[in-house]
Scaffold this motif. Structure first.
Motif, PDB file in Angstrom:
ATOM      1  N   UNK A  43      -1.178  -9.281  -4.081  1.00 55.18           N
ATOM      2  CA  UNK A  43      -1.919  -8.805  -2.911  1.00 55.18           C
ATOM      3  C   UNK A  43      -2.026  -7.279  -2.964  1.00 55.18           C
ATOM      4  N   UNK A  44      -3.080  -6.792  -2.358  1.00 58.15           N
ATOM      5  CA  UNK A  44      -3.291  -5.354  -2.317  1.00 58.15           C
ATOM      6  C   UNK A  44      -3.951  -4.961  -1.009  1.00 58.15           C
TER       7      UNK A  44
ATOM      8  N   UNK B 272      -4.792   4.064  -9.616  1.00 61.52           N
ATOM      9  CA  UNK B 272      -5.443   4.879  -8.587  1.00 61.52           C
ATOM     10  C   UNK B 272      -4.511   5.028  -7.383  1.00 61.52           C
ATOM     11  N   UNK B 273      -3.937   3.917  -6.945  1.00 61.57           N
ATOM     12  CA  UNK B 273      -3.017   3.944  -5.809  1.00 61.57           C
ATOM     13  C   UNK B 273      -1.791   4.802  -6.119  1.00 61.57           C
TER      14      UNK B 273
ATOM     15  N   UNK C 239       7.926   2.985  -1.876  1.00 60.68           N
ATOM     16  CA  UNK C 239       8.106   3.729  -0.634  1.00 60.68           C
ATOM     17  C   UNK C 239       7.004   4.760  -0.412  1.00 60.68           C
ATOM     18  N   UNK C 240       6.576   5.415  -1.472  1.00 66.23           N
ATOM     19  CA  UNK C 240       5.511   6.415  -1.336  1.00 66.23           C
ATOM     20  C   UNK C 240       4.196   5.754  -0.917  1.00 66.23           C
ATOM     21  N   UNK C 241       3.938   4.566  -1.426  1.00 66.53           N
ATOM     22  CA  UNK C 241       2.715   3.874  -1.034  1.00 66.53           C
ATOM     23  C   UNK C 241       2.793   3.382   0.407  1.00 66.53           C
TER      24      UNK C 241
ATOM     25  N   UNK D 246      -0.326   1.677   2.019  1.00 68.31           N
ATOM     26  CA  UNK D 246      -0.915   1.001   0.870  1.00 68.31           C
ATOM     27  C   UNK D 246       0.077  -0.013   0.320  1.00 68.31           C
ATOM     28  N   UNK D 247      -0.454  -1.158  -0.082  1.00 63.45           N
ATOM     29  CA  UNK D 247       0.360  -2.174  -0.749  1.00 63.45           C
ATOM     30  C   UNK D 247      -0.321  -2.537  -2.048  1.00 63.45           C
ATOM     31  N   UNK D 248       0.442  -2.563  -3.134  1.00 64.43           N
ATOM     32  CA  UNK D 248      -0.116  -2.958  -4.426  1.00 64.43           C
ATOM     33  C   UNK D 248       0.938  -3.755  -5.186  1.00 64.43           C
ATOM     34  N   UNK D 249       0.835  -5.069  -5.121  1.00 63.68           N
ATOM     35  CA  UNK D 249       1.809  -5.932  -5.773  1.00 63.68           C
ATOM     36  C   UNK D 249       1.719  -5.860  -7.296  1.00 63.68           C
ATOM     37  N   UNK D 250       0.555  -5.545  -7.825  1.00 61.53           N
ATOM     38  CA  UNK D 250       0.416  -5.447  -9.280  1.00 61.53           C
ATOM     39  C   UNK D 250       1.267  -4.299  -9.811  1.00 61.53           C
TER      40      UNK D 250
END
Length: 325
Positions: free
Chosen positions: A23-24, A106-107, A256-258, A263-267
């Motif tokens: 998920x993102x 990018x994230x 934590x920074x995201x 922002x959430x980036x599971x990848x």
């Protein structure tokens, strides 16, 4: 029909089964589309094909010839030196992995405030998907190869480990540029010597991982030791090694920074907080830093990023150099 396909791609409905759990939440960098991937052509304009040692054209599992592809966006945006997919990766696997990796980097750069071109660590880093692992029941989800300077993500379990492996790549890149060329040439990392070398840019972050301000061991370090004593790989010392502790701590730092950016980036960070491991007495041991220890480590990572910018190793987010393709 085109709009329906675009909407399906945007919602992840066409993602392969092994990536359906990813998920993102964040900025849409691709506008529901795909990162371009195309077959390369030689100087005569002919399509290029992968060759076997005997000069014959390599074929995939279905007997089809395997082309040599390029992804301009990864070169132009991040400056990667190369990339490859294993034959087990079909075209849809490749499409979705490229899209997810593009968004992940990018994230990451936005969250930690570095230039997108810094992702390739001096245009030396390469990426691979399902092409350099040995497979099997006990195979890792991903790994970093210092000799080839390449991150490999396995087809089935690699998604979620990208941030961890990039942490290894960063560790190695620092060793290569910090005057420790001999160490790096032997496949060693900056964190191999950073704890006892106060001049190392990673000395304070490694110290924060292992020791509290009063000099006692951190819970993070004690848990790693306990896991090694009861559950480690055959080589022992894996979980408590400074190299692995650094990569796991960097992974949670990215997470934590995201979160600070909503922002959430599971990848990128899906594997950052693994389930705790119980010992024979039922006590749980965590593989990642937590609480005040984690906050202290994160503060040291913030300082490392800034020092690396001062040294010209990293650049401010938004910096755009010209890559030579």
């Amino acid at each position: 029909a085109k709009k329906a396909i675009k909407d399906a791609i945007k919602k992840g409905a066409l993602n392969p089964p092994q990536l359906l759990h990813i998920h993102r939440v964040g900025e849409d960098y691709l506008d529901g589309g795909d990162v371009e991937i195309r077959q390369k052509r030689d100087e005569n304009g002919e399509l290029m094909w992968r060759k076997n040692a005997d000069g014959s054209v390599e074929t995939d599992r279905d007997g089809k010839p395997v082309g040599v592809y390029e992804c301009p966006a990864f070169q132009e945006t991040f400056g990667f030196s190369a990339g490859e997919f294993g034959n087990w990766e079909n075209q849809n696997d490749r499409r979705v992995n490229l899209n997810m990796a593009f968004e992940a980097f990018k994230d990451m750069t936005k969250a930690i405030g570095i230039a997108e071109s810094d992702v390739s660590l001096g245009e030396q880093l390469a990426l691979a998907w399902g092409s350099r692992g040995k497979g099997g029941a006990h195979a890792g989800a991903a790994h970093f190869e210092p000799d080839a300077n390449v991150i490999n993500l396995t087809k089935m379990n690699g998604a979620g480990a990208l941030g961890h492996e990039w942490g290894h790549a960063l560790d190695y890149a620092i060793a290569r540029t910090s005057g420790r060329a001999v160490i790096a040439d032997k496949g060693m990392f900056e964190t191999d010597t950073a704890l006892r070398d106060e001049s190392s840019v990673l000395h304070k972050v490694v110290n924060a991982m292992m020791y509290k301000p009063d000099g006692s061991r951190t819970e993070y370090y004690k848990d790693a030791i306990a896991i090694d004593e009861g559950f480690s790989r055959a080589d022992k010392g894996y979980w408590k090694s400074s190299v692995e502790m650094f990569a796991r701590a960097f992974h949670t730092y990215l997470l934590d920074k995201m979160k600070e950016e909503s922002v959430r980036n599971d990848y990128l960070c899906g594997h950052a907080e693994m389930s705790p491991i119980p010992d024979k007495d039922g006590k749980m041991h965590y593989t990642y830093p937590r609480g005040e220890e984690r906050e202290r480590i994160n503060q040291e990572f913030d300082k490392v990023i800034e020092v690396l910018k001062e040294k010209g190793f990293f650049h401010e987010h938004g910096y755009e150099p010209q890559h030579q393709l």
